[in-house]
Design a protein around this motif. Sequence first.
Motif, short mmCIF file in Angstrom:
data_model
loop_
_atom_site.label_atom_id
_atom_site.label_comp_id
_atom_site.label_asym_id
_atom_site.label_seq_id
_atom_site.Cartn_x
_atom_site.Cartn_y
_atom_site.Cartn_z
N ALA A 521 -36.84 89.49 39.78
CA ALA A 521 -36.94 90.31 40.99
C ALA A 521 -37.20 89.44 42.22
N VAL A 522 -37.86 88.31 42.03
CA VAL A 522 -38.09 87.38 43.14
C VAL A 522 -36.75 86.86 43.66
N LYS A 523 -35.89 86.45 42.73
CA LYS A 523 -34.59 85.92 43.14
C LYS A 523 -33.73 87.01 43.76
N ALA A 524 -33.80 88.21 43.23
CA ALA A 524 -33.03 89.32 43.80
C ALA A 524 -33.48 89.61 45.23
N ARG A 525 -34.80 89.60 45.46
CA ARG A 525 -35.31 89.84 46.81
C ARG A 525 -34.91 88.70 47.75
N THR A 526 -34.93 87.46 47.25
CA THR A 526 -34.49 86.31 48.06
C THR A 526 -33.02 86.45 48.44
N SER A 527 -32.20 86.89 47.49
CA SER A 527 -30.78 87.09 47.78
C SER A 527 -30.59 88.19 48.83
N LEU A 528 -31.39 89.24 48.71
CA LEU A 528 -31.31 90.33 49.69
C LEU A 528 -31.71 89.84 51.08
N ASP A 529 -32.77 89.07 51.16
CA ASP A 529 -33.20 88.55 52.47
C ASP A 529 -32.13 87.66 53.08
N LYS A 530 -31.44 86.90 52.25
CA LYS A 530 -30.37 86.04 52.74
C LYS A 530 -29.22 86.88 53.31
N LEU A 531 -28.90 87.97 52.61
CA LEU A 531 -27.86 88.86 53.11
C LEU A 531 -28.28 89.51 54.42
N MET A 532 -29.53 89.96 54.51
CA MET A 532 -30.01 90.58 55.74
C MET A 532 -29.96 89.59 56.91
N ASP A 533 -30.29 88.36 56.62
CA ASP A 533 -30.24 87.34 57.67
C ASP A 533 -28.81 87.13 58.14
N GLN A 534 -27.87 87.11 57.22
CA GLN A 534 -26.46 86.94 57.60
C GLN A 534 -25.98 88.11 58.45
N LEU A 535 -26.46 89.31 58.17
CA LEU A 535 -26.04 90.49 58.90
C LEU A 535 -26.83 90.70 60.18
N GLY A 536 -27.79 89.80 60.45
CA GLY A 536 -28.56 89.90 61.68
C GLY A 536 -29.66 90.94 61.64
N ILE A 537 -30.14 91.30 60.45
CA ILE A 537 -31.21 92.28 60.30
C ILE A 537 -32.54 91.55 60.24
N THR A 538 -33.45 91.87 61.15
CA THR A 538 -34.75 91.23 61.18
C THR A 538 -35.83 92.25 60.90
N LEU A 539 -36.92 91.78 60.32
CA LEU A 539 -38.07 92.63 60.02
C LEU A 539 -39.23 92.22 60.90
N SER A 540 -39.86 93.21 61.53
CA SER A 540 -41.05 92.94 62.33
C SER A 540 -42.24 92.78 61.40
N ASP A 541 -43.38 92.40 61.96
CA ASP A 541 -44.58 92.25 61.14
C ASP A 541 -44.94 93.55 60.45
N GLY A 542 -44.78 94.65 61.17
CA GLY A 542 -45.07 95.95 60.57
C GLY A 542 -44.13 96.28 59.44
N ASN A 543 -42.84 95.95 59.62
CA ASN A 543 -41.87 96.18 58.55
C ASN A 543 -42.19 95.36 57.32
N THR A 544 -42.54 94.09 57.54
CA THR A 544 -42.84 93.21 56.41
C THR A 544 -44.04 93.72 55.63
N GLU A 545 -45.04 94.21 56.36
CA GLU A 545 -46.22 94.73 55.69
C GLU A 545 -45.87 95.95 54.85
N THR A 546 -45.00 96.80 55.40
CA THR A 546 -44.60 97.99 54.66
C THR A 546 -43.87 97.63 53.38
N GLY A 547 -43.12 96.53 53.44
CA GLY A 547 -42.36 96.14 52.26
C GLY A 547 -43.08 95.20 51.33
N SER A 548 -44.35 94.92 51.59
CA SER A 548 -45.08 93.99 50.76
C SER A 548 -45.52 94.64 49.46
N PRO A 549 -45.84 93.85 48.44
CA PRO A 549 -46.27 94.42 47.17
C PRO A 549 -47.49 95.30 47.28
N GLY A 550 -48.34 95.03 48.26
CA GLY A 550 -49.55 95.84 48.39
C GLY A 550 -49.36 97.06 49.26
#
Length: 616
Positions: A521-550
């Motif tokens: 799942a770590v590698k899948a999430r890394t692949s997803l982040d790479k795709l988002m970066d290519q498409l120009g999708i950025t996550l704010s601090d609030g977004n990152t917190e929402t998507g965190s394991p906790g």
Amino acid sequence: MSRCFEVPPFGGSEALRKLERENELLRQKCIELGNGTNDFLHSPQQSLTGSSRDTIAPEEPDSQKDALLYHGPTSAAHDDTTSLDENDGGRIDSISDEDWTRTFLFSATAKQRQLEPLNLAAGRLDFDGVDPETGMELLSIYWSRQMYTAQIIYRPLFMRDMACGGPYFSKLLLNAVFFAVSKHCARPGIRSNPDDITTAGYAFRQRFSELLRDCFDKSEITTLQALLIMSNSLFSRCDERSLSWLYAGNAFNMLIDLGLHVLPSSGTLPPEEYELRRRILWGAYTIDKIQCLFQGRPPLLRRLNFEASLRFLDEYDELDLVQHTTYAIGLHQLSVQSYNVSLLTKLCEISMIIERILCDVYSESRVINRTLDPGVLNDIELSLTEWRETLPPQLDYLSSPGSAVILPQNLCLLALYNALIILSQRPSINDSQENKANSVTALEAVKACTAAANQIVQILDDYSQNFCISSAPYLLSYAAYISATIHARVVAQTGPSSNAFHSLLLCRNVLRKNEVLYSAAVKARTSLDKLMDQLGITLSDGNTETGSPGGTIPTTEIPVDRDPSSVPDTSFPSDAPCSPQLDWELSGLDLEAIVQGFQPDGDFSYLMYPSGNGNI
């Protein structure tokens, strides 16, 4: 039962000999059903066929052992004198024979299940030095959690031979099972570091490696079972892809070497051994397809190379109650039928569709030529539609909410189905980049992919409300990744205020929550982040917190119209109801722009490697 001993109304010495063998088998089984407990604890030599390798003395030459192994018609070792009707794929000769077999297997399994606690109390079960209480808890988790790997171990024979030292139990297989489920066991004693769940079960893996040295050069049923179970764990949990692949390959070679892909004629083996062989074969076939899907590799077992009916005659597991110990959010337990046989059958059916997708759509020749007969995709689409339409109503809570139940396994099965919709539609989108005439087809494919991605989000949402999402099977993480790759393309056009953006965060959050148990799942999430970066999708601090394991899955931010009348009449671990299927409007989207977002370039390979060497 007297009908079984009548003289047949046809002649021929071969037919008579065959009937005599079948009658003798039936007499033995009738005697066993009438005898006491000790009949299920007899020695392997009495209960099993004489072809077990355990009955062969080590000093016998290999030439004698070769008689036990499979050799096809092209081999000089093939026995041309064998009658054709002795190799009929394990066919049951009549409906009455099948009914008798079902009844016998059900009663034999019920009796063995009663013997399990008695054998435990008497100290007969071999746990290879593990505390019996811990060992039984690990076995219970295994029987309840494994959607497809559990089926390659036929529980009645495994537990029987665990008590009597029979050939369908081995310490190698036991330790593979213990390692596979140890990450779901809360006992600190099975961890190398009591405070770190990721260290759970490594003593079992070490023991497995020690035992494998003495088993790796011999084809044994328990060895191939152990290799397949360990292969599955090494990929999803440890992300050891190469070793996982090599273990699986050796297991499949053992399966062919033992001839398990060619079931002998009915009457030559006891019914429980037919059931064992059938479950091993179909279980191995399913594991092959799921692993190849995860890793983006060609399948090793092909349906055309074996013949075995997809009818599991022991239906005891169908009526067994679900054990939610490692699934439930709280301590609440449901008295719900598990439908294990139906789930296994439908999983095998969809695995055959996976084989077609891998071989006809994502084969290496397809990558090179980049041409695909539209009829192939249409045929796959029809197969998927038929599979969904024939799914029992009790297993499809999205289509039949009034009669279905919510089970972790059927949610995973529905998620897999939707992931295959996306995989089978993707080529139509990519082909439009080469052939503008396919633009209409590409737009329809975008709609189908988006609808399937939305349904996966619906399933993830419902799973998180009813069960513990952080301990969900890896199959759900895979579906979350596939869904996220579609939502990312939509977000690239619609921005962070859209429903698709919240869906993307939900999928990403599921991957993060599963990273503790699954390195893949770590590698899948890394692949997803790479795709988002290519498409120009950025996550704010609030977004990152929402998507965190906790964090919490942002279900409240997704506008879902929940109709209480569509909720199944079942009590769930949480108070939240089951959501109806999402059906988000696509008319406001620029589908042409979304199609362009699938243009492969650079490091993003044409093929789908959800957690492998490429990205999508």
